[in-house]
Design an enzyme around this catalytic site. Structure first.
Site, PDB file in Angstrom:
ATOM      1  N   LYS A   1       3.146  -3.418  -8.482  1.00 37.24           N
ATOM      2  CA  LYS A   1       2.051  -4.386  -8.386  1.00 37.24           C
ATOM      3  C   LYS A   1       1.137  -3.981  -7.234  1.00 37.24           C
ATOM      4  O   LYS A   1       1.475  -4.125  -6.067  1.00 37.24           O
ATOM      5  CB  LYS A   1       2.563  -5.805  -8.132  1.00 37.24           C
ATOM      6  CG  LYS A   1       1.392  -6.788  -8.287  1.00 37.24           C
ATOM      7  CD  LYS A   1       1.499  -8.034  -7.443  1.00 37.24           C
ATOM      8  CE  LYS A   1       0.782  -8.012  -6.133  1.00 37.24           C
ATOM      9  NZ  LYS A   1      -0.682  -7.989  -6.154  1.00 37.24           N
TER      10      LYS A   1
ATOM     11  N   GLY B   1       2.389  -4.866   3.949  1.00 38.27           N
ATOM     12  CA  GLY B   1       1.406  -5.947   4.058  1.00 38.27           C
ATOM     13  C   GLY B   1       1.635  -6.707   5.347  1.00 38.27           C
ATOM     14  O   GLY B   1       2.132  -6.148   6.328  1.00 38.27           O
ATOM     15  N   SER B   2       1.303  -7.995   5.333  1.00 37.74           N
ATOM     16  CA  SER B   2       1.386  -8.757   6.584  1.00 37.74           C
ATOM     17  C   SER B   2       2.825  -9.158   6.901  1.00 37.74           C
ATOM     18  O   SER B   2       3.671  -9.248   6.013  1.00 37.74           O
ATOM     19  CB  SER B   2       0.533 -10.023   6.472  1.00 37.74           C
ATOM     20  OG  SER B   2       1.157 -10.930   5.586  1.00 37.74           O
TER      21      SER B   2
ATOM     22  N   VAL C   1       3.899 -12.462   5.019  1.00 41.20           N
ATOM     23  CA  VAL C   1       4.321 -12.280   3.623  1.00 41.20           C
ATOM     24  C   VAL C   1       5.639 -11.502   3.574  1.00 41.20           C
ATOM     25  O   VAL C   1       6.542 -11.819   2.792  1.00 41.20           O
ATOM     26  CB  VAL C   1       3.220 -11.573   2.798  1.00 41.20           C
ATOM     27  CG1 VAL C   1       3.707 -11.281   1.377  1.00 41.20           C
ATOM     28  CG2 VAL C   1       1.959 -12.426   2.754  1.00 41.20           C
ATOM     29  N   GLY C   2       5.778 -10.510   4.446  1.00 44.62           N
ATOM     30  CA  GLY C   2       7.024  -9.729   4.496  1.00 44.62           C
ATOM     31  C   GLY C   2       8.224 -10.621   4.750  1.00 44.62           C
ATOM     32  O   GLY C   2       9.288 -10.445   4.149  1.00 44.62           O
TER      33      GLY C   2
ATOM     34  N   CYS D   1      -2.865  -0.575   9.467  1.00 45.83           N
ATOM     35  CA  CYS D   1      -1.758  -1.162  10.261  1.00 45.83           C
ATOM     36  C   CYS D   1      -1.628  -0.402  11.559  1.00 45.83           C
ATOM     37  O   CYS D   1      -1.062  -0.906  12.523  1.00 45.83           O
ATOM     38  CB  CYS D   1      -0.411  -1.069   9.582  1.00 45.83           C
ATOM     39  SG  CYS D   1      -0.403  -1.168   7.853  1.00 45.83           S
TER      40      CYS D   1
ATOM     41  N   GLU E   1      -2.685  -9.798  15.118  1.00 48.21           N
ATOM     42  CA  GLU E   1      -3.304  -8.743  14.304  1.00 48.21           C
ATOM     43  C   GLU E   1      -4.574  -9.295  13.663  1.00 48.21           C
ATOM     44  O   GLU E   1      -4.516 -10.259  12.892  1.00 48.21           O
ATOM     45  CB  GLU E   1      -2.333  -8.262  13.231  1.00 48.21           C
ATOM     46  CG  GLU E   1      -2.883  -7.073  12.456  1.00 48.21           C
ATOM     47  CD  GLU E   1      -1.899  -6.489  11.447  1.00 48.21           C
ATOM     48  OE1 GLU E   1      -1.272  -7.263  10.702  1.00 48.21           O
ATOM     49  OE2 GLU E   1      -1.798  -5.246  11.395  1.00 48.21           O
TER      50      GLU E   1
HETATM   51  C1  UN1 Z   1      -1.465   1.878   7.118  1.00 50.17           C
HETATM   52  O1  UN1 Z   1      -2.405   1.508   7.795  1.00 50.17           O
HETATM   53  O2  UN1 Z   1      -0.714   1.053   6.552  1.00 50.17           O
HETATM   54  O3  UN1 Z   1      -1.338   6.888  10.067  1.00 50.17           O
HETATM   55  C2  UN1 Z   1      -1.152   3.283   6.828  1.00 50.17           C
HETATM   56  C3  UN1 Z   1      -2.314   6.458   9.456  1.00 50.17           C
HETATM   57  C4  UN1 Z   1      -2.402   6.682   7.965  1.00 50.17           C
HETATM   58  C5  UN1 Z   1      -1.607   5.654   7.242  1.00 50.17           C
HETATM   59  C6  UN1 Z   1      -1.906   4.251   7.652  1.00 50.17           C
HETATM   60  N1  UN1 Z   1      -1.945   8.008   7.636  1.00 50.17           N
HETATM   61  O4  UN1 Z   1      -3.205   5.862  10.023  1.00 50.17           O
END
Ligand code: UN1
Length: 497
Positions: free
Chosen positions: A175, A228-229, A232-233, A284, A385
């Site tokens: 999904k 994800g966040s 939610v995780g 992230c 975040e």
């Molecule tokens: C993400 O933001 O979930 O290291 C992944 C990085 C990328 C992957 C980011 N290669 O910034």
């Protein structure tokens, strides 16, 4: 007319059972509909899981090197279509072409790594404590894998999960984020074309609370991988965890770059501009905090404020643009809400803090690169975040304080230190409590063959990427072979002097 997309279940492209659909619009130009997608739910998930379960047995018995060869073909097809996929991805989620090309490349790298892993998937053997007996371990697939992915890396992140899952012999129900279903569909088409059998790969489009939760709660799904966040995780973990599913979570970050007084400031400046405002801050791993040694604070801020203002915002399809829009209206509102939060907590806004609406920007979700100074440890803009182009700057007295500030958040994904002092560098490598630390590089830019993930609320201890992810997608099977011809009892028939 916008293209109409379908689910792929049990080897067939199908509409949702209700016939309902949802639209996907270009965040740089909301007048453009990128595609129309089937709005699905539990019933479609039930069918996809049944297909995956049925297909699993034959797939697990295919020799792993042969499964690997299919992934090799997947890598070749992605290479041929790199530009086409990158352009679609930019239209779908907004990041600039150089970055969407990089996103596809990360998927290609992951495909070739997975292809060769089909010839490795190493087990162990160890001596037996009894004569004429052999002990060994090997990896077996887990079963049906539920894969739930975010929109910020619409190709790379699905490949991090789906490719190792497949090479290890699992079947997949996928999904993708409802903001990036078109790129995900391209990936599934490539998998099918490369020879992944019917039922082994299934894609179901729709929302997280409908399709996503139906996957997590399905009794016949053996493992879940989610990015994800953290909120939610945590829901996924409690919901899937009560059925003892295997769950890998890659969640939030509040990553910091430290710049010491002995750093090469030009290098550190390039690093923070890329780390904080690349992908419009929506990684992230994005740099959302900058921790500056007091001796270079003012000088560095003069350099940074000006450079951030000069970044060129616009449609990512135009090569000269450096920063695209944020993903959607809700994201822009959330980012903007942090401006008042930061000001009320006493931080000073140096630049940005508003929608960017000049000319064509008025048709997209653009937000000006934003920098707060005078940020203190514990302020909400320093802790939470934001997932957008907002950077909080904190002044510190020394490296110990810098590391304390860096570690003083609930997340632990990426981190960075700019220094020319080897002792500082090694101290930071040891004491920073994150899954990833860069020395003299920004917080973003992990390579596909290295383990990826973080500590604390960034996840639940698993890693994606590299060699470690192959442990997640397999069970360890231990076999004892006794060729002595008699009953030998472990621990009992062993004579020690
Ligand atoms: C993400 O933001 O979930 O290291 C992944 C990085 C990328 C992957 C980011 N290669 O910034």
């Amino acid at each position: 007319m916008a293209e109409k997309y379908q689910n792929y279940i049990d080897g067939e492209w199908r509409d949702s059972l209700s016939g309902e659909t949802f639209e996907n619009r270009n965040p740089a130009n909301w007048d453009e509909v990128v595609g129309i997608f089937p709005k699905s739910g539990k019933q479609e998930v039930d069918k996809a899981v049944a297909a995956a379960r049925k297909a699993f047995n034959a797939w697990r018995l295919m020799p792993a090197p042969k499964r690997g060869m299919i992934l090799k073909k997947v890598g070749d097809l992605m290479t041929q279509r790199k530009e086409e996929i990158a352009r679609l991805m930019t239209r779908e989620m907004g990041k600039v072409l150089a970055e969407t090309r990089g996103d596809v490349q990360e998927g290609i790298d992951t495909a070739y790594y997975a292809a060769m892993e089909g010839r490795r998937l190493l087990g162990h053997n160890a001596p037996s404590e009894l004569p004429n007996k052999m002990n060994l371990s090997f990896k077996i697939p887990v079963g049906v894998a539920g894969i739930i992915t975010p929109w910020n890396f619409p190709m790379a992140i699905p490949t991090w999960k789906i490719f190792p899952a497949l090479v290890c012999g699992n079947s997949v129900v996928f999904k993708p984020a409802s903001d990036t279903p078109a790129t995900a569909t391209k990936l599934v088409k490539i998998l099918v074309e490369a020879g992944v059998p019917e039922g082994v790969i299934n894609i179901v489009h729709g929302g997280g609370s409908s399709v996503g939760m139906a996957i997590v709660q399905h009794p016949d799904v053996d493992l879940i991988s989610f990015t994800g966040s953290s909120d939610v995780g945590s829901i996924i973990n409690s919901s899937g965890g009560k059925d003892l599913k295997r769950i890998s979570l890659e969640l939030g970050g509040k990553n910091a770059q430290i710049v010491m007084q002995d750093a090469n400031l030009h290098l550190a400046l390039d690093g923070v501009l890329w780390g904080a405002f690349g992908t419009t801050g929506q990684r992230c791993t994005a740099t959302s905090r900058l921790i500056l040694h007091k001796d270079i604070h003012d000088k560095f801020m003069d350099m940074l404020g000006e450079s951030a203002n000069n970044l060129k915002l616009g449609d990512g399809l135009i090569e000269s643009n450096q920063v695209g829009p944020v993903i959607n209206e809700a994201a822009r509102e959330k980012i903007h809400s942090y401006i008042d939060i930061g000001k009320n907590d006493g931080a000073t806004m140096l630049t940005g803090g508003e929608f960017a609406t000049d000319g064509d920007l008025s048709k997209g979700w653009f937000y000006k690169p934003t920098i707060f100074v005078d940020v203190k440890q514990g302020m909400r803009i320093e802790q939470e975040e934001i997932f957008g182009p907002v950077l909080s700057v904190i002044k510190v007295n020394d490296l110990d304080e810098a590391i304390k500030v860096l570690n003083g958040v609930e997340y632990g994904l990426s981190s960075s230190l700019y220094t020319q002092d080897v002792n500082n560098a090694f101290k930071a490598m040891r004491d920073i409590n994150c899954g990833i630390t860069y020395i003299n590089g920004p917080t973003i830019g992990a390579e596909a063959h290295m383990p990826f993930g973080g500590t604390k609320r960034t996840g639940n201890g698993h890693r994606e990427g590299g060699w470690e992810v192959y442990d997640f997608y397999t069970e360890t099977k231990v076999v004892y072979v006794d060729f002595s011809g008699k009953l030998q009892k472990a621990q009992i028939d062993v004579e020690y002097e």
